[in-house]
Design a protein around this motif. Structure first.
Motif, PDB file in Angstrom:
ATOM      1  N   SER A   1      52.683  22.724  -1.251  1.00  0.00           N
ATOM      2  CA  SER A   1      51.713  23.801  -1.457  1.00  0.00           C
ATOM      3  C   SER A   1      51.807  24.803  -0.304  1.00  0.00           C
ATOM      4  O   SER A   1      51.503  24.478   0.840  1.00  0.00           O
ATOM      5  CB  SER A   1      50.296  23.229  -1.540  1.00  0.00           C
ATOM      6  N   PHE A   2      52.212  26.017  -0.636  1.00  0.00           N
ATOM      7  CA  PHE A   2      52.500  27.056   0.372  1.00  0.00           C
ATOM      8  C   PHE A   2      52.156  28.378  -0.310  1.00  0.00           C
ATOM      9  O   PHE A   2      52.769  28.742  -1.314  1.00  0.00           O
ATOM     10  CB  PHE A   2      53.981  26.979   0.730  1.00  0.00           C
ATOM     11  N   ASP A   3      51.190  29.101   0.192  1.00  0.00           N
ATOM     12  CA  ASP A   3      50.690  30.299  -0.492  1.00  0.00           C
ATOM     13  C   ASP A   3      51.665  31.465  -0.356  1.00  0.00           C
ATOM     14  O   ASP A   3      51.417  32.415   0.399  1.00  0.00           O
ATOM     15  CB  ASP A   3      49.322  30.692   0.065  1.00  0.00           C
ATOM     16  N   TYR A  20      57.660  22.968  -5.909  1.00  0.00           N
ATOM     17  CA  TYR A  20      56.797  23.964  -5.292  1.00  0.00           C
ATOM     18  C   TYR A  20      55.563  24.150  -6.160  1.00  0.00           C
ATOM     19  O   TYR A  20      55.666  24.305  -7.380  1.00  0.00           O
ATOM     20  CB  TYR A  20      57.535  25.290  -5.126  1.00  0.00           C
ATOM     21  N   LEU A  21      54.379  24.120  -5.554  1.00  0.00           N
ATOM     22  CA  LEU A  21      53.145  24.277  -6.302  1.00  0.00           C
ATOM     23  C   LEU A  21      52.937  25.753  -6.620  1.00  0.00           C
ATOM     24  O   LEU A  21      52.507  26.534  -5.771  1.00  0.00           O
ATOM     25  CB  LEU A  21      51.958  23.736  -5.496  1.00  0.00           C
ATOM     26  N   ASP A  22      53.236  26.118  -7.841  1.00  0.00           N
ATOM     27  CA  ASP A  22      53.162  27.510  -8.284  1.00  0.00           C
ATOM     28  C   ASP A  22      52.085  27.601  -9.352  1.00  0.00           C
ATOM     29  O   ASP A  22      52.314  27.316 -10.519  1.00  0.00           O
ATOM     30  CB  ASP A  22      54.520  27.941  -8.846  1.00  0.00           C
ATOM     31  N   ASP A  23      50.892  27.970  -8.929  1.00  0.00           N
ATOM     32  CA  ASP A  23      49.756  28.007  -9.839  1.00  0.00           C
ATOM     33  C   ASP A  23      49.051  29.347  -9.707  1.00  0.00           C
ATOM     34  O   ASP A  23      48.352  29.617  -8.730  1.00  0.00           O
ATOM     35  CB  ASP A  23      48.785  26.865  -9.517  1.00  0.00           C
ATOM     36  N   ASP A  24      49.244  30.215 -10.679  1.00  0.00           N
ATOM     37  CA  ASP A  24      48.645  31.551 -10.638  1.00  0.00           C
ATOM     38  C   ASP A  24      47.152  31.531 -10.931  1.00  0.00           C
ATOM     39  O   ASP A  24      46.473  32.550 -10.791  1.00  0.00           O
ATOM     40  CB  ASP A  24      49.345  32.475 -11.637  1.00  0.00           C
ATOM     41  N   THR A  25      46.625  30.375 -11.336  1.00  0.00           N
ATOM     42  CA  THR A  25      45.211  30.303 -11.704  1.00  0.00           C
ATOM     43  C   THR A  25      44.309  30.009 -10.512  1.00  0.00           C
ATOM     44  O   THR A  25      43.091  30.067 -10.620  1.00  0.00           O
ATOM     45  CB  THR A  25      44.985  29.225 -12.774  1.00  0.00           C
ATOM     46  N   VAL A  34      51.188  20.712   2.749  1.00  0.00           N
ATOM     47  CA  VAL A  34      50.404  21.945   2.641  1.00  0.00           C
ATOM     48  C   VAL A  34      50.603  22.762   3.918  1.00  0.00           C
ATOM     49  O   VAL A  34      50.478  22.224   5.023  1.00  0.00           O
ATOM     50  CB  VAL A  34      48.904  21.650   2.462  1.00  0.00           C
ATOM     51  N   VAL A  35      50.915  24.030   3.765  1.00  0.00           N
ATOM     52  CA  VAL A  35      50.946  24.943   4.902  1.00  0.00           C
ATOM     53  C   VAL A  35      49.583  25.626   4.977  1.00  0.00           C
ATOM     54  O   VAL A  35      49.170  26.317   4.048  1.00  0.00           O
ATOM     55  CB  VAL A  35      52.071  25.991   4.756  1.00  0.00           C
ATOM     56  N   SER A  36      48.890  25.393   6.080  1.00  0.00           N
ATOM     57  CA  SER A  36      47.556  25.965   6.259  1.00  0.00           C
ATOM     58  C   SER A  36      47.268  26.023   7.753  1.00  0.00           C
ATOM     59  O   SER A  36      48.176  25.895   8.565  1.00  0.00           O
ATOM     60  CB  SER A  36      46.516  25.118   5.504  1.00  0.00           C
TER      61      SER A  36
END
Length: 431
Positions: free
Chosen positions: A190-192, A251-256, A274-276
């Motif tokens: 998870s990486f924004d 890769y966590l790709d969730d547009d919602t 997670v990158v945070s």
């Protein structure tokens, strides 16, 4: 404190008692104060109670010279500038905001720059990085509050080894391996990368940069030109590394929803990495317990060359609104702003919320130096965050989408994405 108050208030030639109309309860502790003011203060989420305590401490520490009746509201720092500029007539006297908003506030004339004597005091206790964050052009406009606004890696040690956590390839491979060994289960990275703040880590990691010139009035008047090298060979390397992550099945790709949050560790299909930032440490620890790993940002490899992802390092700042025609109140607010950002107040925020101090003494504190999350940020290669036009972040966001849409390995399409980004920079200048 008494000497400082006498000097500062004396400097504005107070000739009599200044009292605002105050809304007092049954007991008014400040009724005997010489200078009394109703004010509104905006602070970050979950910090209202501590801020109210600090203001009370200020009131009681100045010998009844000044008393603030403060209404404290919690406002997300990233939205503060927008709320202030949209309704300047409702602006609070004091408010906290993220560093990237300072030029916008200065351009709208919504920040009162502290006097040189105050600047000297701030410079003495804070790091150069923090003071640069509070500066637009050659003028200091704000009071440093933290120096911790960056990001690093959280990971699940049950899925990802410490060695694998060192590279994006290792992280993605570990997620794939977990899926292979646990049929029907998935783990994600998870990486924004929908947000420009995070996307930039690939470009700075490849050696590209985007440096903007800004005037003392907060206007962006100089096109970056050679100082923006996203559209370059280095930028093309970054685009390839970025695409490697964006197109990977793990890769966590969730547009919602927003990604890159510790809450993704608790999702139905959980994240394994997670990158945070430090704001997520408590949630990450609650989710993974002793299985939580915390590390610097990983590397990525293009054409057999390894590149270290680089986080921006920014600050939270505190601003004071201009008090037109009321020099007494302006001087009193300056004192309160200094108090809310001094060494003791910053350590109080660290002890309560884990916020990283911008003061030199705070950063040298043994407990702060041993902090797991702040240590990970310190070990991460960081780039001091400069000033950028508000829409620059959207340009980088669009660039990320174009990189994702390009066919895997299509260098021509990636180059076009970079060229389109560069073409759009001129529209960001203040005419």
């Amino acid at each position: 404190m008494k000497k400082i108050i006498a000097a500062l208030l004396g400097a504005v030639m107070i000739t009599g008692t200044t009292a605002a109309l105050v809304g007092c309860g049954e007991e008014d502790e400040g009724k005997n104060a010489k200078y009394r003011y109703n004010i509104t203060v905006w602070v970050g989420e979950d910090t209202k109670t501590l801020t109210q305590k600090l203001i009370t401490d200020f009131n009681k520490s100045n010998g009844q010279s000044i008393w603030f009746y403060a209404k404290v509201n919690e406002v997300t720092e990233s939205k503060a500038a927008g709320d202030v500029t949209n309704k300047p007539e409702d602006a609070p006297e004091i408010f906290c905001f993220a560093q990237d908003q300072i030029a916008r506030l200065v351009n709208s004339r919504l920040l009162a720059p502290p006097a040189q004597s105050v600047v000297d005091s701030l410079t003495e206790i804070n790091t150069a990085t923090a003071m640069n964050a509070a500066t637009v052009g050659s003028t200091v406009y704000a009071y440093p509050l933290t120096e911790d606004n960056g990001y690093f890696l959280y990971y699940d040690k049950r899925v990802i080894s410490d060695e694998q956590a060192g590279s994006v390839e290792g992280i993605l491979d570990a997620c794939s391996e977990y899926e292979s060994s646990h049929p029907g289960e998935k783990r994600y990275f998870s990486f924004d990368l929908k947000g420009g703040w995070y996307v930039s880590s690939f470009f700075y990691g490849a050696g590209a940069k985007s440096d903007w010139a800004v005037t003392d009035q907060g206007k962006f008047t100089t096109l970056p030109g050679e100082n923006d090298t996203f559209n370059s060979d280095k930028g093309l390397i970054a685009a390839q590394g970025l695409q490697k992550v964006l197109k990977h099945k793990s890769y966590l790709d969730d547009d919602t929803k927003d990604t890159g949050k510790a809450s993704d560790f608790n999702a139905a299909s959980p994240a394994a990495a997670v990158v945070s930032g430090i704001w997520d440490y408590k949630a990450a620890k609650n989710a993974l317990g002793n299985n939580l790993g915390v590390a610097k940002l990983p590397t990525y490899t293009v054409d057999e060359t390894e590149h270290q992802l680089k986080s921006f390092l920014g600050c939270k700042l505190l601003g004071v609104s201009p008090q037109e025609g009321d020099a007494n109140k302006a001087a009193a607010l300056t004192l309160l702003a200094q108090y809310l950002t001094n060494e003791d107040s910053q350590m109080a925020r660290y002890n309560s919320f884990g916020w990283g101090p911008s003061t030199k003494s705070g950063q040298n504190n043994a407990t702060v130096k041993a902090d797991v999350a702040l240590s990970a940020l310190k070990e991460t290669a960081t780039v001091p965050q400069g000033q950028y036009p508000a829409d620059w972040w959207n340009k980088v966001k669009v660039l990320s989408g174009s990189v994702k849409d390009a066919a895997t390995g299509d260098l021509q399409a990636l180059q076009k994405a970079l060229s389109d980004y560069a073409d759009g920079l001129r529209s960001l200048l203040d005419k």
